[in-house]
Scaffold this active site. Structure first.
Site, PDB file in Angstrom:
ATOM      1  N   LYS A   1      -9.059  37.027  -2.820  1.00  0.00           N
ATOM      2  CA  LYS A   1      -9.393  35.781  -1.904  1.00  0.00           C
ATOM      3  C   LYS A   1      -8.661  34.687  -2.947  1.00  0.00           C
ATOM      4  CE  LYS A   1     -13.498  33.763  -3.194  1.00  0.00           C
ATOM      5  NZ  LYS A   1     -13.168  32.454  -3.605  1.00  0.00           N
ATOM      6  N   ASN A   2      -8.595  34.493  -4.284  1.00  0.00           N
ATOM      7  CA  ASN A   2      -8.027  33.447  -4.990  1.00  0.00           C
ATOM      8  C   ASN A   2      -6.715  33.352  -5.006  1.00  0.00           C
ATOM      9  OD1 ASN A   2     -10.717  32.494  -5.210  1.00  0.00           O
ATOM     10  ND2 ASN A   2     -11.283  33.118  -7.138  1.00  0.00           N
TER      11      ASN A   2
ATOM     12  N   ARG B   1     -13.247  24.227  -1.443  1.00  0.00           N
ATOM     13  CA  ARG B   1     -12.432  23.306  -2.296  1.00  0.00           C
ATOM     14  C   ARG B   1     -10.986  23.628  -2.317  1.00  0.00           C
ATOM     15  NH1 ARG B   1     -14.932  20.651  -6.058  1.00  0.00           N
ATOM     16  NH2 ARG B   1     -13.078  20.682  -7.326  1.00  0.00           N
TER      17      ARG B   1
ATOM     18  N   CYS C   1     -19.802  20.722  -6.690  1.00  0.00           N
ATOM     19  CA  CYS C   1     -20.076  22.210  -6.632  1.00  0.00           C
ATOM     20  C   CYS C   1     -21.283  22.888  -6.982  1.00  0.00           C
ATOM     21  CB  CYS C   1     -18.820  22.938  -6.582  1.00  0.00           C
ATOM     22  SG  CYS C   1     -18.918  24.595  -6.768  1.00  0.00           S
TER      23      CYS C   1
ATOM     24  N   ARG D   1     -16.699  19.665 -10.692  1.00  0.00           N
ATOM     25  CA  ARG D   1     -15.424  20.451 -10.572  1.00  0.00           C
ATOM     26  C   ARG D   1     -14.341  19.287 -10.494  1.00  0.00           C
ATOM     27  NH1 ARG D   1     -16.238  25.475  -7.762  1.00  0.00           N
ATOM     28  NH2 ARG D   1     -14.123  25.840  -8.299  1.00  0.00           N
ATOM     29  N   PRO D   2     -13.949  18.592 -11.571  1.00  0.00           N
ATOM     30  CA  PRO D   2     -13.196  17.494 -11.700  1.00  0.00           C
ATOM     31  C   PRO D   2     -11.582  17.822 -11.115  1.00  0.00           C
ATOM     32  CG  PRO D   2     -13.597  17.926 -13.732  1.00  0.00           C
ATOM     33  CD  PRO D   2     -14.437  18.913 -13.071  1.00  0.00           C
ATOM     34  N   ILE D   3     -10.931  16.861 -10.789  1.00  0.00           N
ATOM     35  CA  ILE D   3      -9.482  17.181 -10.376  1.00  0.00           C
ATOM     36  C   ILE D   3      -8.654  16.429 -11.257  1.00  0.00           C
ATOM     37  CG2 ILE D   3      -9.939  18.049  -7.977  1.00  0.00           C
ATOM     38  CD1 ILE D   3      -8.725  14.982  -7.390  1.00  0.00           C
ATOM     39  N   ASP D   4      -9.119  15.927 -12.546  1.00  0.00           N
ATOM     40  CA  ASP D   4      -8.319  14.933 -13.250  1.00  0.00           C
ATOM     41  C   ASP D   4      -6.769  15.718 -13.682  1.00  0.00           C
ATOM     42  OD1 ASP D   4     -10.165  16.548 -14.650  1.00  0.00           O
ATOM     43  OD2 ASP D   4      -9.455  15.767 -16.419  1.00  0.00           O
TER      44      ASP D   4
ATOM     45  N   ILE E   1     -17.116  28.235 -18.776  1.00  0.00           N
ATOM     46  CA  ILE E   1     -16.290  27.553 -17.988  1.00  0.00           C
ATOM     47  C   ILE E   1     -17.161  26.589 -17.164  1.00  0.00           C
ATOM     48  CG2 ILE E   1     -14.544  27.965 -16.176  1.00  0.00           C
ATOM     49  CD1 ILE E   1     -13.847  29.470 -18.595  1.00  0.00           C
TER      50      ILE E   1
ATOM     51  N   ARG F   1     -18.150  34.283   2.151  1.00  0.00           N
ATOM     52  CA  ARG F   1     -17.283  33.391   1.803  1.00  0.00           C
ATOM     53  C   ARG F   1     -16.112  34.438   0.996  1.00  0.00           C
ATOM     54  NH1 ARG F   1     -18.264  27.567  -0.850  1.00  0.00           N
ATOM     55  NH2 ARG F   1     -15.912  27.915  -0.990  1.00  0.00           N
TER      56      ARG F   1
HETATM   57  C1  EPZ Z   1     -10.882  28.916  -9.905  1.00  0.00           C
HETATM   58  O1  EPZ Z   1     -11.591  27.584  -9.618  1.00  0.00           O
HETATM   59  C2  EPZ Z   1     -11.356  29.960  -8.848  1.00  0.00           C
HETATM   60  N1  EPZ Z   1     -11.148  29.477  -7.505  1.00  0.00           N
HETATM   61  C3  EPZ Z   1     -12.971  30.247  -9.138  1.00  0.00           C
HETATM   62  O2  EPZ Z   1     -13.477  31.301  -8.353  1.00  0.00           O
HETATM   63  C4  EPZ Z   1     -13.090  30.650 -10.623  1.00  0.00           C
HETATM   64  O3  EPZ Z   1     -14.700  30.471 -11.053  1.00  0.00           O
HETATM   65  C5  EPZ Z   1     -12.281  29.411 -11.649  1.00  0.00           C
HETATM   66  O4  EPZ Z   1     -11.075  29.436 -11.052  1.00  0.00           O
HETATM   67  C6  EPZ Z   1     -12.357  29.840 -12.963  1.00  0.00           C
HETATM   68  O5  EPZ Z   1     -11.561  31.091 -13.427  1.00  0.00           O
HETATM   69  C7  EPZ Z   1     -10.170  29.577  -6.782  1.00  0.00           C
HETATM   70  O6  EPZ Z   1      -9.270  30.278  -7.408  1.00  0.00           O
HETATM   71  C8  EPZ Z   1      -9.927  29.154  -5.455  1.00  0.00           C
HETATM   72  P1  EPZ Z   1     -10.380  25.891 -12.959  1.00  0.00           P
HETATM   73  P2  EPZ Z   1     -11.035  26.252  -9.982  1.00  0.00           P
HETATM   74  O7  EPZ Z   1      -9.698  24.592 -12.575  1.00  0.00           O
HETATM   75  O8  EPZ Z   1      -9.396  26.381 -10.159  1.00  0.00           O
HETATM   76  C9  EPZ Z   1     -12.171  22.483 -15.700  1.00  0.00           C
HETATM   77  C10 EPZ Z   1     -14.930  32.129  -6.955  1.00  0.00           C
HETATM   78  O9  EPZ Z   1     -16.207  32.676  -7.403  1.00  0.00           O
HETATM   79  N2  EPZ Z   1     -11.369  21.436 -14.834  1.00  0.00           N
HETATM   80  O10 EPZ Z   1      -9.816  27.002 -13.473  1.00  0.00           O
HETATM   81  O11 EPZ Z   1     -11.455  25.311  -9.364  1.00  0.00           O
HETATM   82  C11 EPZ Z   1     -13.352  22.921 -14.834  1.00  0.00           C
HETATM   83  O12 EPZ Z   1     -14.425  22.181 -14.755  1.00  0.00           O
HETATM   84  C12 EPZ Z   1     -14.504  30.988  -7.687  1.00  0.00           C
HETATM   85  O13 EPZ Z   1     -14.303  32.957  -6.399  1.00  0.00           O
HETATM   86  C13 EPZ Z   1     -11.258  20.179 -15.323  1.00  0.00           C
HETATM   87  O14 EPZ Z   1     -11.896  19.512 -16.506  1.00  0.00           O
HETATM   88  O15 EPZ Z   1     -11.228  26.459 -11.621  1.00  0.00           O
HETATM   89  C14 EPZ Z   1     -13.857  24.257 -15.321  1.00  0.00           C
HETATM   90  O16 EPZ Z   1     -14.582  24.018 -16.474  1.00  0.00           O
HETATM   91  C15 EPZ Z   1     -15.350  29.944  -7.985  1.00  0.00           C
HETATM   92  N3  EPZ Z   1     -10.254  19.345 -14.673  1.00  0.00           N
HETATM   93  C16 EPZ Z   1     -12.566  24.397 -16.019  1.00  0.00           C
HETATM   94  O17 EPZ Z   1     -11.555  23.445 -16.025  1.00  0.00           O
HETATM   95  C17 EPZ Z   1      -9.412  19.570 -13.424  1.00  0.00           C
HETATM   96  O18 EPZ Z   1      -8.790  19.130 -13.003  1.00  0.00           O
HETATM   97  C18 EPZ Z   1     -11.857  25.843 -15.192  1.00  0.00           C
HETATM   98  O19 EPZ Z   1     -11.739  25.465 -13.858  1.00  0.00           O
HETATM   99  C19 EPZ Z   1      -9.580  21.158 -13.245  1.00  0.00           C
HETATM  100  C20 EPZ Z   1     -10.488  21.849 -13.862  1.00  0.00           C
END
Ligand code: EPZ
Length: 431
Positions: free
Chosen positions: A22-23, A93, A117, A122-125, A328, A398
């Site tokens: 999926k991801n 998302r 979420c 879930r920041p996007i910074d 995480i 999902r």
């Molecule tokens: C991906 O989410 C996956 N989703 C998630 O899978 C998975 O849990 C996650 O990666 C971690 O492996 C998809 O691929 C669609 P991240 P993502 O950005 O990309 C912080 C599932 O169950 N962060 O790697 O959103 C964040 O808060 C889902 O299938 C920032 O600080 O995760 C977290 O602590 C749920 N700033 C860490 O980084 C940012 O701009 C990792 O998040 C972005 C993230």
């Protein structure tokens, strides 16, 4: 209201075929709009999140031909809108991958902001930082995230935290930026590598995906391709944990065993035998005692946060005291109270769950708090004595294709019901 109902206690046995990841598919689908030529994507999992993103892609005007359940042809030449509505973002998302894709191709995009979420903030910074570094003016206001650029130019981008989403979004935009981009402290997850391989098959020049440093040399144009998505490591891990928890013997097919190493290692520590083949793993827990171990979630190749609830469901019925640390997402232990309703003894202290193994679960009515937490409840239900009813299964749908069919084929007594009448019928049949 749809529910899953499981009569537990059967050791799972046989073979299960794993669907596409999926991801990975989410990043690939977004990337497919970056050329005006037709892109064929195979081995897509038939799950709700994928269908939502396909809907968002149709909504911006791309032409989508659903060839069959697992194959889609996307042609991005007819795109008329460079904006993605909240309707899609709130459901999934990862629709925000269209930001990187649209910005890369059209130098302009507007996407609704994702917000919080269930599993944590879930920041996007980091996404914003990366796109700005490529030369885009990024504005975050009025519930929208918009980015524009006269031209995108490669740059050196350091991610302060390892982020799958930011790595993929930046990679999408950078493949059509002028010059060289370096992403340091990049995510190394298999789905990041798969999105990079897919983009390369469209003519992009990405090296180093799967390592800490991804180097991209921008190209002026991408072309059509045919690409098959890799197998889903989290779906595979879920079946592996279910085999362990039910003391079963299951061959998990169509996987890349290397992607499952962290899960395999923990199941071996917990007492299972794992046999690895070229594209399958066999989990043998039949006749074996499960024992405690310690797990900490980390970015790949560490133990995946998406497998944290599932492994906890196994450890809760393993002899001894285990610890599970979540590094995480801060809110990923919500299922623990539901497992407690099934007899588990788990105490959460901050980011650590202390799991005292009990002999068995007992069936109960529980609610899935999110996707992977829902998977953990299924694993517990399959191992439990008696009947488990799971509410809010929309979360599970999902990300798991045909979960009822696949578990049923492994010998589980498992059904989806949508009325009290059907639930009672199931109970009568199995009692
Ligand atoms: C991906 O989410 C996956 N989703 C998630 O899978 C998975 O849990 C996650 O990666 C971690 O492996 C998809 O691929 C669609 P991240 P993502 O950005 O990309 C912080 C599932 O169950 N962060 O790697 O959103 C964040 O808060 C889902 O299938 C920032 O600080 O995760 C977290 O602590 C749920 N700033 C860490 O980084 C940012 O701009 C990792 O998040 C972005 C993230």
């Amino acid at each position: 209201m749809e529910q899953y109902v499981i009569k537990g206690g059967t050791a799972l046995s046989g073979e299960v075929e794993i669907s596409g990841a999926k991801n990975a598919a989410l990043g690939i689908l977004a990337g497919a709009i970056m050329t005006d030529e037709t892109v064929t994507i195979e081995n897509l999992p038939n799950v709700k999140d994928i269908n939502v993103l396909i809907g968002a892609i149709e909504d911006i005007g791309a032409s989508v031909d659903r060839v069959d359940e697992h194959t889609v042809k996307i042609t991005g030449s007819s795109i008329t809108r460079l904006s993605v509505d909240y309707e899609y973002i709130k459901k999934i998302r990862a629709s925000y991958y269209l930001m990187g894709a649209l910005l890369g191709k059209y130098k302009s995009a507007e996407v609704a902001l994702p917000g919080g979420c269930l599993i944590g903030s879930r920041p996007i910074d980091l996404h914003v930082k990366g796109l700005k570094a490529l030369g885009a003016n990024v504005d975050v206001s009025y519930g929208l995230w918009s980015a524009r650029a006269d031209r995108l130019a490669g740059n050196h981008i350091y991610l302060d935290k390892v982020s799958v989403g930011a790595t993929i979004n930046i990679m999408l935009a950078a493949v059509l930026a002028e010059g060289k981009t370096t992403i340091e402290n990049a995510a190394k997850e298999p789905h990041v590598v798969d999105v990079a391989s897919f983009l390369n098959s469209m003519g992009a020049n990405i090296r180093g995906a799967g390592t800490d440093v991804i180097r991209i040399v921008g190209v002026s144009k991408l072309h059509g391709t045919t690409y098959a998505v890799i197998p889903d490591q989290i779906e595979a891990g879920t079946y592996m944990c279910a085999a362990a928890a039910t003391h079963g013997d299951v061959l998990v097919k169509n996987v890349i065993p290397k992607h499952l190493e962290a899960t395999s290692a923990k199941l071996i520590e917990a007492g299972c035998v794992i046999e690895e083949y070229d594209d399958a793993v066999r989990v043998i827990a039949k006749g074996r005692k499960l024992s405690s171990t310690h797990v900490t979630t980390l970015p790949y190749p560490g133990f995946p946060t998406d497998m944290q609830p599932e492994i906890t469901a196994v450890l809760a019925i393993a002899e001894g005291t285990s610890t599970v640390s979540e590094s995480i997402f801060e809110n990923r232990f919500k299922y623990v109270d539901e497992l407690a309703r099934m007899g588990a003894t788990i105490k959460v202290e901050g980011t650590v769950a202390i799991v005292t193994g009990v002999e068995r679960y007992t069936g109960a009515q529980v609610t899935a708090p999110d996707l992977r937490a829902g998977a953990a409840l299924i694993i517990a239900g399959l191992a439990a004595d008696g009947i488990t009813v799971i509410d809010d299964i929309k979360f599970i749908q999902r990300g798991y294709e045909d979960i009822v069919g696949k578990f049923t084929k492994l010998g589980a007594t498992f059904a989806e019901v949508d009325s009290e009448h059907e639930l009672q019928k199931f109970k009568l049949k199995v009692s």
